[in-house]
Design a protein around this motif. Sequence first.
Motif, PDB file in Angstrom:
ATOM      1  N   MET A   1       0.823  -1.203   0.000  1.00  0.00           N
ATOM      2  CA  MET A   1       0.000   0.000   0.000  1.00  0.00           C
ATOM      3  C   MET A   1       0.862   1.260   0.000  1.00  0.00           C
ATOM      4  O   MET A   1       0.491   2.271  -0.588  1.00  0.00           O
ATOM      5  CB  MET A   1      -0.919   0.010   1.228  1.00  0.00           C
ATOM      6  N   ILE A   2       2.036   1.161   0.639  1.00  0.00           N
ATOM      7  CA  ILE A   2       2.926   2.330   0.685  1.00  0.00           C
ATOM      8  C   ILE A   2       3.364   2.693  -0.743  1.00  0.00           C
ATOM      9  O   ILE A   2       3.376   3.860  -1.112  1.00  0.00           O
ATOM     10  CB  ILE A   2       4.152   2.046   1.591  1.00  0.00           C
ATOM     11  N   LYS A   4       1.737   2.024  -3.441  1.00  0.00           N
ATOM     12  CA  LYS A   4       0.551   2.551  -4.094  1.00  0.00           C
ATOM     13  C   LYS A   4       0.386   4.025  -3.721  1.00  0.00           C
ATOM     14  O   LYS A   4       0.099   4.865  -4.570  1.00  0.00           O
ATOM     15  CB  LYS A   4      -0.662   1.747  -3.605  1.00  0.00           C
ATOM     16  N   LEU A   5       0.614   4.304  -2.450  1.00  0.00           N
ATOM     17  CA  LEU A   5       0.472   5.678  -1.949  1.00  0.00           C
ATOM     18  C   LEU A   5       1.485   6.591  -2.641  1.00  0.00           C
ATOM     19  O   LEU A   5       1.137   7.684  -3.100  1.00  0.00           O
ATOM     20  CB  LEU A   5       0.695   5.673  -0.424  1.00  0.00           C
ATOM     21  N   ARG A   8       0.483   7.049  -6.352  1.00  0.00           N
ATOM     22  CA  ARG A   8      -0.697   7.907  -6.546  1.00  0.00           C
ATOM     23  C   ARG A   8      -0.390   9.355  -6.157  1.00  0.00           C
ATOM     24  O   ARG A   8      -0.930  10.274  -6.762  1.00  0.00           O
ATOM     25  CB  ARG A   8      -1.866   7.380  -5.734  1.00  0.00           C
ATOM     26  N   ASN A   9       0.454   9.527  -5.156  1.00  0.00           N
ATOM     27  CA  ASN A   9       0.823  10.893  -4.762  1.00  0.00           C
ATOM     28  C   ASN A   9       1.482  11.635  -5.918  1.00  0.00           C
ATOM     29  O   ASN A   9       1.303  12.831  -6.070  1.00  0.00           O
ATOM     30  CB  ASN A   9       1.781  10.868  -3.568  1.00  0.00           C
ATOM     31  N   ARG A  12      -1.051  13.282  -8.299  1.00  0.00           N
ATOM     32  CA  ARG A  12      -2.022  14.244  -7.770  1.00  0.00           C
ATOM     33  C   ARG A  12      -2.098  15.444  -8.699  1.00  0.00           C
ATOM     34  O   ARG A  12      -3.143  16.010  -8.920  1.00  0.00           O
ATOM     35  CB  ARG A  12      -1.542  14.764  -6.417  1.00  0.00           C
ATOM     36  N   GLU A 294      -1.851  17.741   5.589  1.00  0.00           N
ATOM     37  CA  GLU A 294      -1.975  16.280   5.475  1.00  0.00           C
ATOM     38  C   GLU A 294      -0.865  15.584   6.265  1.00  0.00           C
ATOM     39  O   GLU A 294      -1.100  14.572   6.929  1.00  0.00           O
ATOM     40  CB  GLU A 294      -1.881  15.907   3.992  1.00  0.00           C
ATOM     41  N   LEU A 298      -1.253  12.918   9.229  1.00  0.00           N
ATOM     42  CA  LEU A 298      -0.637  11.581   9.200  1.00  0.00           C
ATOM     43  C   LEU A 298       0.210  11.322  10.451  1.00  0.00           C
ATOM     44  O   LEU A 298       0.186  10.226  11.014  1.00  0.00           O
ATOM     45  CB  LEU A 298       0.216  11.426   7.934  1.00  0.00           C
ATOM     46  N   LEU A 303       1.627   7.916  12.031  1.00  0.00           N
ATOM     47  CA  LEU A 303       2.701   7.612  11.077  1.00  0.00           C
ATOM     48  C   LEU A 303       3.988   8.270  11.577  1.00  0.00           C
ATOM     49  O   LEU A 303       4.011   9.481  11.822  1.00  0.00           O
ATOM     50  CB  LEU A 303       2.331   8.150   9.687  1.00  0.00           C
ATOM     51  N   LYS A 304       5.008   7.456  11.740  1.00  0.00           N
ATOM     52  CA  LYS A 304       6.271   7.995  12.256  1.00  0.00           C
ATOM     53  C   LYS A 304       6.882   8.952  11.235  1.00  0.00           C
ATOM     54  O   LYS A 304       6.765   8.735  10.031  1.00  0.00           O
ATOM     55  CB  LYS A 304       7.250   6.852  12.537  1.00  0.00           C
ATOM     56  N   LYS A 305       7.551   9.981  11.758  1.00  0.00           N
ATOM     57  CA  LYS A 305       8.137  10.999  10.882  1.00  0.00           C
ATOM     58  C   LYS A 305       9.126  10.386   9.886  1.00  0.00           C
ATOM     59  O   LYS A 305       9.159  10.758   8.722  1.00  0.00           O
ATOM     60  CB  LYS A 305       8.839  12.067  11.717  1.00  0.00           C
ATOM     61  N   ILE A 306       9.910   9.432  10.368  1.00  0.00           N
ATOM     62  CA  ILE A 306      10.918   8.832   9.480  1.00  0.00           C
ATOM     63  C   ILE A 306      10.234   8.111   8.316  1.00  0.00           C
ATOM     64  O   ILE A 306      10.673   8.187   7.173  1.00  0.00           O
ATOM     65  CB  ILE A 306      11.888   7.899  10.264  1.00  0.00           C
TER      66      ILE A 306
END
Lengths: 404, 240
Positions: A1-2, A4-5, A8-9, A12, A294, A298, A303-306
């Motif tokens: 999924m990452i 995919k993210l 897709r990003n 945009r 966003e 997150l 979601l961790k910054k790293i």
Amino acid sequence: MILKLIWRNLWRNHRRTLITTASITFAVMFCILMQSFQKGAFDNLIKNVVGYYSGYVQIHKSGYWNERVLDNCFELNDTLIHKIKQQKNVLDFVPRLETFTLASFNNTTKACMLIGTDPIKEKQLTHLNEKIIEGTYFTIDDESVLIAEGLAKRLNAKLNDTLVLFGQAYQGTLAAGKYKIIGLLHLASPEMNNSFVYLPLKASQVLLNSENRITTLALILDNPLEKIPLVSSLRTQLSSEYEIMDWEEMMPEISNHIKADGASFYIFSAVLYLIIGFGFFGTVLMMTAERKREFGMLISIGLKKINLGLILLGETLLITALGVASGILLSIPLVVYLNRNPIQFTGEMAKAYEKFGFEPVIPTAIDSTVFISQAGFVLILTLFIGLYPIWHIHKLDAVKALRN
Amino acid sequence: MKQAVIDAHNLSKIYDEDSIPVVALDHAQLHLNRGEFTAIKGPSGSGKTTLLNMIGGLDHPSSGYVEINGTNITKLHGNALIDFRLNNIGFVFQSYNLIPVLTAKENIEFIMLLQKIPAKQREMRVLELLKQVGLENKGDKRPGELSGGQQQRIAVARALASKPQFILADEPTANLDSVSATNLLDMMLKLNEEENMTFVFSTHDQRVISRARRVITLEDGKIVEDTAPAKITNGINLLE
């Protein structure tokens, strides 16, 4: 999924991504083409210069290159031949006996460079037979000479005249002989054209009192690009009695010219990539700034910054990978086409090239290192730009970002 | 005795703006039990969002501390705090709640991916949550294809996905029309009643305030009232 993210990003803002990808594509394509042309031109230059006389690699007796006298000759024995023939990259070798002598016709005497060589092997390396402008090529058992046209003019000698050669033979004995001129050669280098005389090896060994001895072994290589491993292999296998030199050591001025010209290319491409880099940085800056809220969301939800930083780095790398891949894919057919159909010089330029024995063409070089180096350079640049979003995320205050 | 989920002790937050200290929160004391449905109200600048940020571990107090299920989150920093939020707190924001490039399903699944829950379990939970928020047929839509109310429902589903101790919602109905706001409130009340899920809202919205079981009023960073809605709506308890 990452993944995919990340993918897709990128899309945009289709237009922005396409423009950025296109700018990377054209920069990569342009640099690949330019470097392929430069490399092709250098390869051609080397082929012309090296193939004209020296060959890519030569073997001499140690010390010969610094003191090119006949006494520094060596015996061509079976052990040496066997060791050379064992080398994968060596197709054959041209044995030569080279020395300075005096050439005399009628009342004129001039200093000349006498080259005793194997007529058949010399043909393979330097295509000497193709340089004959009058007369015929010699054979292995001939006792006749081929003389450069410049020298012939200086001596007022013509085809079928008899040339007298005399000078110092091996170990200080006297060398003297007379030979029929059976061919006139046109050699591109004026220096060579005014001084070269070719004699079959056997006849030269008799003249110079050096039976079975030579001064130079010029190697005919299967793959000239692999000369460095060959030189190191020969240096390991042959005793210190011999010196093994490649063309760069024998002709440092050409090697230096290539290095200097190569450096100018790197400066040019660095400037080009700097411009592209700033454009790309602008895109990354926008991609980061417009998604601040966003990012805050997150980080808030867990979601961790790293990891967020890595997602953004992934986006930067992916956009670059797209640009680099399309740049390479588009440049391959162009490079191949221009290699098969090189740019031809015409008119005065072509004449100038031909005068110096060079082909009046610039082909592209098909060399994977060109593609790899350009891709690597852009990726390094991107990694550097990709540090910005990581730094941005590291500094990001989720609460402030949510208020953005 | 009811189990405390959130315990805020003497929470203060002072912002230093241009060297002028601004008190956003002034010794707030708060105790919330499991299953509560609480609205935090007050005028703009009263400290609602600041209080929510402290409870949610998004911001650190200048003094005082917050305990979530007995863990002092004020002492947590960096990744430990992010992990704590991930596993214990669900967030619903006013807007831009969802990742625009992921579908509704993927948005809900994303949080479980961060929790490293296996794919099969994630898939089952996503379907269950979509059903709970009444959007089982909208799973493949991206946020841009959903109405504001539907987006907020998905945000609630995502907040629930991590099985949190409670859900914090910052003005969840602020950008919704009245029908969507009512539907969202109905759904959250249902979750509160059926799943015993704890909800804490900051809001201006009278519709939310009127349906909350507990209303905390903030003024100038101080909790000035902590009461049931019946008391503040002149004896009309809208829940019943």
